[in-house]
Design a protein around this motif. Sequence first.
Motif, PDB file in Angstrom:
ATOM      1  N   ALA A 213       0.782  -1.265  -0.040  1.00 36.74           N
ATOM      2  CA  ALA A 213      -0.005   0.225   0.108  1.00 36.74           C
ATOM      3  C   ALA A 213       0.700   1.203   0.042  1.00 36.74           C
ATOM      4  O   ALA A 213       0.492   2.210  -0.676  1.00 36.74           O
ATOM      5  CB  ALA A 213      -1.037  -0.026   1.267  1.00 36.74           C
ATOM      6  N   SER A 214       2.089   1.231   0.798  1.00 37.75           N
ATOM      7  CA  SER A 214       2.823   2.206   0.871  1.00 37.75           C
ATOM      8  C   SER A 214       3.529   2.435  -0.591  1.00 37.75           C
ATOM      9  O   SER A 214       3.780   3.799  -0.984  1.00 37.75           O
ATOM     10  CB  SER A 214       3.645   2.319   2.037  1.00 37.75           C
ATOM     11  N   ARG A 215       3.681   1.596  -1.275  1.00 34.95           N
ATOM     12  CA  ARG A 215       4.393   1.734  -2.394  1.00 34.95           C
ATOM     13  C   ARG A 215       3.435   2.155  -3.461  1.00 34.95           C
ATOM     14  O   ARG A 215       3.777   3.102  -4.480  1.00 34.95           O
ATOM     15  CB  ARG A 215       4.874   0.191  -2.885  1.00 34.95           C
ATOM     16  N   GLU A 216       2.106   1.850  -3.634  1.00 34.87           N
ATOM     17  CA  GLU A 216       1.239   2.212  -4.483  1.00 34.87           C
ATOM     18  C   GLU A 216       0.957   3.808  -4.213  1.00 34.87           C
ATOM     19  O   GLU A 216       0.824   4.518  -5.187  1.00 34.87           O
ATOM     20  CB  GLU A 216      -0.007   1.430  -4.154  1.00 34.87           C
ATOM     21  N   ARG A 217       1.030   4.236  -2.806  1.00 31.29           N
ATOM     22  CA  ARG A 217       0.961   5.487  -2.520  1.00 31.29           C
ATOM     23  C   ARG A 217       1.917   6.317  -3.181  1.00 31.29           C
ATOM     24  O   ARG A 217       1.718   7.373  -3.967  1.00 31.29           O
ATOM     25  CB  ARG A 217       0.674   5.640  -1.175  1.00 31.29           C
ATOM     26  N   VAL A 218       3.266   5.758  -3.052  1.00 35.21           N
ATOM     27  CA  VAL A 218       4.247   6.637  -3.572  1.00 35.21           C
ATOM     28  C   VAL A 218       4.246   6.863  -5.031  1.00 35.21           C
ATOM     29  O   VAL A 218       4.479   7.925  -5.601  1.00 35.21           O
ATOM     30  CB  VAL A 218       5.709   5.903  -3.215  1.00 35.21           C
ATOM     31  N   VAL A 219       3.747   5.672  -5.811  1.00 29.72           N
ATOM     32  CA  VAL A 219       3.673   5.928  -7.300  1.00 29.72           C
ATOM     33  C   VAL A 219       2.533   6.761  -7.742  1.00 29.72           C
ATOM     34  O   VAL A 219       2.708   7.604  -8.576  1.00 29.72           O
ATOM     35  CB  VAL A 219       3.353   4.466  -7.739  1.00 29.72           C
ATOM     36  N   ARG A 220       1.694   6.456  -6.866  1.00 31.22           N
ATOM     37  CA  ARG A 220       0.292   7.452  -7.069  1.00 31.22           C
ATOM     38  C   ARG A 220       0.642   8.789  -7.246  1.00 31.22           C
ATOM     39  O   ARG A 220       0.248   9.708  -8.051  1.00 31.22           O
ATOM     40  CB  ARG A 220      -0.809   7.054  -6.149  1.00 31.22           C
ATOM     41  N   GLU A 221       1.303   9.245  -6.070  1.00 29.87           N
ATOM     42  CA  GLU A 221       1.665  10.772  -5.707  1.00 29.87           C
ATOM     43  C   GLU A 221       2.739  11.082  -6.699  1.00 29.87           C
ATOM     44  O   GLU A 221       2.624  12.238  -7.075  1.00 29.87           O
ATOM     45  CB  GLU A 221       2.101  10.782  -4.253  1.00 29.87           C
ATOM     46  N   ALA A 222       3.694  10.396  -7.008  1.00 27.26           N
ATOM     47  CA  ALA A 222       4.495  10.686  -8.227  1.00 27.26           C
ATOM     48  C   ALA A 222       4.126  11.117  -9.396  1.00 27.26           C
ATOM     49  O   ALA A 222       4.455  12.037 -10.138  1.00 27.26           O
ATOM     50  CB  ALA A 222       5.672   9.559  -8.160  1.00 27.26           C
ATOM     51  N   ARG A 223       3.189  10.102  -9.720  1.00 27.10           N
ATOM     52  CA  ARG A 223       2.352  10.409 -11.000  1.00 27.10           C
ATOM     53  C   ARG A 223       1.497  11.491 -11.178  1.00 27.10           C
ATOM     54  O   ARG A 223       1.627  12.250 -12.032  1.00 27.10           O
ATOM     55  CB  ARG A 223       1.700   9.115 -11.506  1.00 27.10           C
ATOM     56  N   ALA A 224       1.008  11.921 -10.062  1.00 26.45           N
ATOM     57  CA  ALA A 224       0.156  13.066  -9.933  1.00 26.45           C
ATOM     58  C   ALA A 224       0.926  14.464  -9.925  1.00 26.45           C
ATOM     59  O   ALA A 224       0.597  15.312 -10.589  1.00 26.45           O
ATOM     60  CB  ALA A 224      -0.716  13.270  -8.449  1.00 26.45           C
ATOM     61  N   TRP A 225       2.138  14.226  -9.342  1.00 26.74           N
ATOM     62  CA  TRP A 225       3.239  15.249  -9.262  1.00 26.74           C
ATOM     63  C   TRP A 225       3.707  15.640 -10.632  1.00 26.74           C
ATOM     64  O   TRP A 225       3.999  16.663 -11.210  1.00 26.74           O
ATOM     65  CB  TRP A 225       4.108  15.301  -8.381  1.00 26.74           C
ATOM     66  N   MET A 226       3.854  14.607 -11.340  1.00 26.54           N
ATOM     67  CA  MET A 226       4.495  14.541 -12.694  1.00 26.54           C
ATOM     68  C   MET A 226       3.663  15.235 -13.721  1.00 26.54           C
ATOM     69  O   MET A 226       4.002  16.070 -14.429  1.00 26.54           O
ATOM     70  CB  MET A 226       4.976  13.161 -13.021  1.00 26.54           C
ATOM     71  N   ARG A 227       2.189  15.079 -13.408  1.00 28.26           N
ATOM     72  CA  ARG A 227       1.451  15.397 -14.501  1.00 28.26           C
ATOM     73  C   ARG A 227       0.999  16.985 -14.186  1.00 28.26           C
ATOM     74  O   ARG A 227       1.065  17.772 -14.991  1.00 28.26           O
ATOM     75  CB  ARG A 227      -0.112  14.785 -14.119  1.00 28.26           C
TER      76      ARG A 227
END
Length: 325
Positions: A213-227
Motif C-alpha cells: 500500500a505504501s509503495r502504491e501511494r508513492v507511485v500514485r503521488e509521483a504520477r500526480a506530481w509529474m502530471r
Amino acid sequence: MPSHDLDHAIHETCDVHEHAASLALWDQRYEQISGGRFEGRIEDLRIGPVQLFREQTSRAVVQQGLPRPGTLTLAIALASGGDDRICGRSLRPDGGYAVIADGEFELVTHGAFDVLALDIDRQALAAHASQVSGATVTGDDLQVQGPRGLHGHDPHQVELRTLLLDTLRTARESPGLLQHMAMRRALVQTACDALLARIRLPMPTQEAHATAASRERVVREARAWMRAHAHEPIDVPMLCDALGVSRRTLQYSFEAVLQLSPVTYLRALRLNGVRRELMRGSVEPVADCAARWGFWHLSRFAAEYRALFGEKPSETAARARTALH
C-alpha cells in the motif's frame, strides 16, 4: 545540490612542469623520467561540485600531489605505455579503476599515458548519497580505505568511459547546450551516480518495512506530481524532494507497482515533453529543445525518441513547421 557554475578549458603543453601546473585546483609535482620532447594535454570541465578532466602525457612521468581539497576522485586509464601504477597498484585500460580520497597520491607512468578523472566535492556527494539511499550520509561516511583509495575491476567500465568522454565532447563541440540548467543538473547527477556506484552505501531500515500500500501511494503521488509539472524538465532528485522519499524507495515502488524504473518512466515523460514542443513548429534547434529537457547525450536522445515515436525528432520538427506554412 549546490551551484552548477560552468568552466571548460583545454591546455596543451610542451614542458612537464608547466603541464603539472595547468590542472586547476590540484596541487601536483611532475618529474619526467624518460627522454624526448614532452607533450601534454589536459581537457578540464567543471560543473558546480564536479570536475571531470582528461589528461594525456607523452613521456614516462612520476606524479605526486594532492587532488582538489575535500573531494573523492575516480580515475580510469584509457591508454597505457606499460605497468602504470597509482599508489603502488596497477592502473590499466582493461578494466581497472582507482578511487582516491583527498590525501596525497603518487602515479608512475611508463610512456604515453591517457587517463580520465572525475572528482566530486565530498559534501555534495554525501547529500546526493543521502537522497539515493534514504539514509543519512555524511562526508565522513564516504571515506575510502585511506588516501591510497580503492582499486578494482569494473564490468561497466566501457559504458562509463563512453559516458565521460561524451560529456567532454559535448562541452567541446556543443558548449551552448551546457547553458541549459537542466543539462548541467543532469550531468552533475550522472557524475555523482558514477562515483557512488563504486562506494558501498548504508541501507535504510525503513525500506525493509515498506508495504504494498505504501509503495502504491508513492507511485500514485509521483504520477500526480509529474502530471502537474509536465511542462518542466523533471528529474528523479526533483521528484524525490517533492515527495519526501529516497531514490531507493522511489525505485522499489515503481518496480513493484509498474514494473518500470522511475528513470524509464521519467525518460518517457521528458521525451513526450520534447515532442510536444517540436510539434508546435518552433524554429529552435532540436538539440536546444532536447537540452532544455535534460537530454545531453544527443545521439542517444535521437535513438530513444525514434524508438518511442517511430520517427526522428528532426522529422517531427520538419513536419510541424511545414504544417504551419
